[in-house]
Design a protein around this motif. Structure first.
Motif, PDB file in Angstrom:
ATOM      1  N   VAL A 143       0.655  -9.924  -1.500  1.00 33.36           N
ATOM      2  CA  VAL A 143       0.598  -9.177  -0.244  1.00 33.36           C
ATOM      3  C   VAL A 143       0.852 -10.156   0.888  1.00 33.36           C
ATOM      4  O   VAL A 143       0.112 -11.140   1.059  1.00 33.36           O
ATOM      5  N   ASP A 146      -1.540 -11.914   4.505  1.00 31.12           N
ATOM      6  CA  ASP A 146      -2.916 -11.775   4.020  1.00 31.12           C
ATOM      7  C   ASP A 146      -3.481 -13.132   3.550  1.00 31.12           C
ATOM      8  O   ASP A 146      -3.900 -13.271   2.401  1.00 31.12           O
ATOM      9  N   SER A 150      -7.789 -10.320   1.827  1.00 30.59           N
ATOM     10  CA  SER A 150      -8.575  -9.090   1.955  1.00 30.59           C
ATOM     11  C   SER A 150      -7.691  -7.851   1.793  1.00 30.59           C
ATOM     12  O   SER A 150      -8.091  -6.875   1.152  1.00 30.59           O
ATOM     13  N   LYS A 151      -6.475  -7.880   2.343  1.00 34.93           N
ATOM     14  CA  LYS A 151      -5.572  -6.724   2.224  1.00 34.93           C
ATOM     15  C   LYS A 151      -5.159  -6.487   0.773  1.00 34.93           C
ATOM     16  O   LYS A 151      -4.960  -5.341   0.362  1.00 34.93           O
ATOM     17  N   THR A 154      -7.414  -4.092  -1.114  1.00 35.58           N
ATOM     18  CA  THR A 154      -7.189  -2.691  -0.773  1.00 35.58           C
ATOM     19  C   THR A 154      -5.958  -2.155  -1.502  1.00 35.58           C
ATOM     20  O   THR A 154      -5.972  -1.053  -2.050  1.00 35.58           O
ATOM     21  N   GLU A 155      -4.895  -2.954  -1.506  1.00 37.59           N
ATOM     22  CA  GLU A 155      -3.665  -2.547  -2.187  1.00 37.59           C
ATOM     23  C   GLU A 155      -3.892  -2.409  -3.689  1.00 37.59           C
ATOM     24  O   GLU A 155      -3.431  -1.457  -4.322  1.00 37.59           O
TER      25      GLU A 155
END
Length: 196
Positions: A143, A146, A150-151, A154-155
């Motif tokens: 990602v 990032d 942290s992102k 979520t993905e």
């Protein structure tokens, strides 16, 4: 570009390494006691004592516990999931007569429980397949933007939800066929109850 090439090489090494490929699920069988001396009595006992799923009781059930060891690493401005190693415990819950059965009923019971166990094993294999698909979409996931990793979580959660929902639907579809008219489990239950 160099980071991407290094990440691809790292993922290829991990996927081909024995440590990555050799995990196996832990499979356990738990039983619940039923009583009866005829097929009909045994099946009635299953209806009273089977595993509770919502408001109904099931004949048998396959459940699992899945945990992961994941290694998220910042790579420049991106985050990459370098490794994801599952620990999967599958538990099959099956009925078991509390005492000895008459010879004729015992033979029918053995056929019934073998077929029921095979049915639950299909559910177990479906869970293992889902975990392998999770591995495939997890390891090497990158990602951008990032660096705090942290992102990516979520993905990953979004992608895993799709796989989980697909596995649950496939399981429901399989049960619908197996318990439907002429289905394998319908035949097994009928043979147990009627003695044929």
């Amino acid at each position: 570009m160099k980071i991407l090439i290094r990440l691809c090489l790292l993922a290829a090494c991990l996927l081909s390494s024995p440590a990555y490929a050799d995990w196996q699920p832990v499979e356990k069988v738990e039983t619940y006691a039923i009583s009866g001396k005829t097929g009909l009595e045994l099946y009635a006992s299953i209806g009273k004592r089977g595993p509770k799923l919502g408001i109904a009781r099931a004949i048998a059930h396959t459940n699992f516990k899945l945990t992961w060891q994941r290694d998220y690493q910042p790579q420049g401005d991106a985050c990459v999931l370098v490794t994801a190693r599952p620990k999967l415990i599958i538990t099959y819950t099956l009925p078991k007569p509390a005492g000895p059965l008459p010879a004729a009923i015992s033979k029918n019971w053995e056929v019934f429980i073998a077929g029921l166990s095979a049915h639950e094993k299909v559910h177990g294999n479906s869970i293992v397949d889902m975990v392998r698909k999770i591995e495939a979409v997890s390891v090497g996931l990158i990602v951008a933007g990032d660096p705090g990793c942290s992102k990516i979580r979520t993905e990953l959660t979004r992608r895993l939800a799709e796989l989980s929902l697909a596995q649950r639907q496939a399981s429901r579809d399989f049960d619908r066929i197996e318990f439907g008219p002429g289905g394998n489990l319908q035949k097994l239950v009928l043979a147990l109850v009627t003695g044929g």
